[in-house]
Design an enzyme around this catalytic site. Structure first.
Site, PDB file in Angstrom:
ATOM      1  N   ASP A 124       0.686  -1.051   0.146  1.00  0.00           N
ATOM      2  CA  ASP A 124      -0.102   0.068   0.038  1.00  0.00           C
ATOM      3  C   ASP A 124       0.937   1.128   0.020  1.00  0.00           C
ATOM      4  OD1 ASP A 124      -2.535   1.420   0.022  1.00  0.00           O
ATOM      5  OD2 ASP A 124      -3.013   0.639   1.979  1.00  0.00           O
ATOM      6  N   ASP A 125       0.584   2.113  -0.897  1.00  0.00           N
ATOM      7  CA  ASP A 125       1.210   3.493  -0.840  1.00  0.00           C
ATOM      8  C   ASP A 125       2.819   3.290  -1.317  1.00  0.00           C
ATOM      9  OD1 ASP A 125      -1.349   4.304  -0.565  1.00  0.00           O
ATOM     10  OD2 ASP A 125      -0.697   5.827   0.887  1.00  0.00           O
TER      11      ASP A 125
ATOM     12  N   CYS B 284      -6.266   4.151  -3.546  1.00  0.00           N
ATOM     13  CA  CYS B 284      -6.202   2.672  -3.233  1.00  0.00           C
ATOM     14  C   CYS B 284      -7.327   1.945  -3.952  1.00  0.00           C
ATOM     15  CB  CYS B 284      -6.374   2.333  -1.851  1.00  0.00           C
ATOM     16  SG  CYS B 284      -5.271   3.396  -0.747  1.00  0.00           S
TER      17      CYS B 284
ATOM     18  N   HIS C 214      -9.803  -2.855  -1.441  1.00  0.00           N
ATOM     19  CA  HIS C 214      -9.790  -1.698  -0.446  1.00  0.00           C
ATOM     20  C   HIS C 214     -10.702  -2.101   0.865  1.00  0.00           C
ATOM     21  CE1 HIS C 214      -9.244   2.282   1.347  1.00  0.00           C
ATOM     22  NE2 HIS C 214     -10.259   2.497   1.460  1.00  0.00           N
TER      23      HIS C 214
ATOM     24  N   ASP D  87       0.482   0.269  -4.872  1.00  0.00           N
ATOM     25  CA  ASP D  87      -0.806   0.592  -5.660  1.00  0.00           C
ATOM     26  C   ASP D  87      -0.723   1.810  -6.176  1.00  0.00           C
ATOM     27  OD1 ASP D  87      -1.010   1.752  -3.126  1.00  0.00           O
ATOM     28  OD2 ASP D  87      -3.256   1.078  -2.890  1.00  0.00           O
ATOM     29  N   HIS D  88       0.294   2.560  -6.088  1.00  0.00           N
ATOM     30  CA  HIS D  88       0.320   4.003  -6.805  1.00  0.00           C
ATOM     31  C   HIS D  88       1.337   4.712  -6.181  1.00  0.00           C
ATOM     32  CE1 HIS D  88      -1.667   5.460  -2.986  1.00  0.00           C
ATOM     33  NE2 HIS D  88      -2.590   4.425  -3.236  1.00  0.00           N
TER      34      HIS D  88
END
Ligand SMILES: [Ca+2]
Length: 491
Positions: free
Chosen positions: A36-37, A75, A129, A324-325
């Site tokens: 995540d992130d 997300c 999510h 995810d980004h």
């Protein structure tokens, strides 16, 4: 059957028995690691400061995509684009509350495709999510780690906020109502005192249980998502003096005022400013916390990979790891994701395929997260369903230098003062990024164009400059023609 056919069949059979990992693609397992992130703040992406030895070892056995882009820097939209193989304008998921089956009730998700093909499909922790899981994707119910996101000490300020809200007569479910605690914590605890360590413990048990099946195991890690809570030993890998704040803590010149956003996600945490920039000491603490969180997750990835080796599964298992980004660590004066800028859309993607000739290589081709679905399906010999909007990058795993896509596509919605709801559609070519802001109900268009050859940090929007008029028109046409027009050349 003629003798030649028989020989081919016999050779194929023997080769499959002797070296199943290299030729019989349908026997590959998939270990699918979602972080995540995570932006490409990793040793294997050339960062000399961050300590990510385990992900770097994965990269040494796989292909590292230097230029992978998510479809939307948030997300749920990003994950759903990846997991359905469709773009946000098709999934209609632009936020954290819409379930993708509202728009696509019968879509076959990536884990579901593996399940439908006889695989054991299992999801641990954050894959979809939170609160938006998808039962048809999994062979067994989704699992999430028990326990709190902070140490008991770190939970106290959060609980105090919840109590204050309740005393004021407001709803106060700390997760659902957006009540946030401390932005960071460095508790002196074991890895598995916190959720990601618990996830790893459970993932190792699951691997031992399912090792004999063909499996698609999706393991999600929460860090480096806020709050930056990582065991103290990971914070101690770095000193605050090691970090420098971003060199461009300002919006790009001539950029529309709304493009950078307000980074409300961080402002919700205790002690963070409601408006204006972060205090310099807090900015450095953010860098330190982000790095500590990356190293904590890296250690968990290391434990997963070690177990794959111990179970002798490595030569039968594709490992794919993605963030995810991207994330802004103060670049353009922004924290968190929620933009169309390069820092928010550019994310890490590493894939290790047994027997691949490109092991240890870097690939500079433009790829998108929507490509992961068809790539994994093709690598495992599964038939692709209709309607996918990405392109398998298997040819790049075979030859990372081959010609590839003209552009990648991302988007981000924004409420624009005086205009209401608008969408920024963005494309990235080898040299440029173009973003077109528009509202479908009105005549409204604004543009951002960044020339990374002349301006590597993307500090100047050149869209208003006459010298770029022709380039602006050319790229706007490509943006409107969309991803089918940017496909790789066929061979
Ligand atoms: Ca995320």
């Amino acid at each position: 059957m003629n003798p030649t056919s028989r020989l081919i069949q016999w050779t194929f059979l023997v080769t499959c028995l002797v070296a199943p990992a290299t030729l019989c693609a349908e026997q590959f397992n998939v270990l699918f690691i979602a972080v995540d992130d995570l932006r490409p703040e990793l040793g294997c992406y050339g960062n000399p400061l961050v300590k990510s030895p385990n992900i770097d070892r994965l990269a040494a056995r796989g292909l590292t995509f230097n230029r992978a882009y998510c479809q939307q820097a948030l997300c749920s939209p990003s994950r759903l684009s990846l997991l359905t193989g469709r773009r946000p304008d098709t999934t209609k998921v632009y936020n954290l509350i819409t379930h993708f089956r509202e728009a696509l009730p019968n879509v076959v998700t990536l884990p579901q495709l593996f399940k439908n093909n006889g695989y054991h499909s299992q999801g641990l922790s954050k894959i979809y999510h939170g609160g938006l899981d998808d039962e048809p994707s999994w062979s067994v119910p989704h699992w999430k780690p028990p326990g709190d996101p902070y140490s008991p000490e770190g939970m106290k300020p959060l609980k105090a906020r919840v109590a204050d809200r309740k005393a004021a007569g407001q709803t106060a479910r700390w997760h659902e109502d957006g009540i946030r605690g401390l932005p960071w914590e460095a508790p002196d605890v074991a890895d598995n005192a916190l959720p990601d360590g618990k996830t790893t413990d459970h993932a190792l048990e699951v691997l031992r249980q399912i090792k004999a099946k063909p499996f698609f195991l999706a393991v999600g890690f929460h860090k480096p998502h806020l709050p930056f809570v990582a065991p103290k030993k990971y914070w101690e890998l770095y000193a605050e003096k090691d970090f420098k704040p971003a060199a461009n803590p300002f919006a790009p010149t001539n950029c529309p005022s709304y493009a950078p956003g307000e980074w409300g996600e961080l402002r919700n945490y205790i002690g963070m400013p409601k408006t204006g920039p972060l205090a310099p000491a807090d900015a450095l603490k953010m860098w330190h916390g982000y790095y500590a969180s990356v190293s904590y997750t890296d250690a968990q990835v290391g434990r997963l990979l070690a177990e794959l080796d111990a179970l002798k599964l490595r030569e039968q298992t594709i490992v794919v790891l993605w963030g995810d980004h991207g994330w802004q660590l103060g670049e353009h004066g922004v924290w968190c994701k929620h933009t169309n800028f390069e820092e928010a859309t550019h994310a890490p993607l590493i894939i290790s395929v047994p027997g691949q000739k490109s092991a240890g290589r870097k690939c500079n081709a433009l790829v998108e997260f929507v490509d992961i679905y068809p790539s994994l399906a093709e690598l495992c010999g599964l038939e692709l369903p209709e309607g996918l909007e990405g392109i398998s990058f298997k040819p790049l795993i075979e030859n990372p230098d081959r010609a590839w896509k003209k552009a990648t596509f991302s988007q981000y919605p924004r409420t624009i003062p005086g205009q209401g709801r608008a969408m920024g559609h963005s494309l990235r070519t080898e040299r440029f990024r173009l973003t077109e802001w528009s509202a479908s109900t009105r005549e409204f268009k604004e543009y951002e164009l960044y020339d990374y050859e002349k301006d590597p940090a993307g500090n100047v929007n050149v869209a208003p400059q006459a010298a770029y008029g022709e380039k602006l028109r050319e790229l706007t046409t490509l943006l409107h023609d969309g991803w089918p027009a940017a496909r790789p050349p066929t061979q």
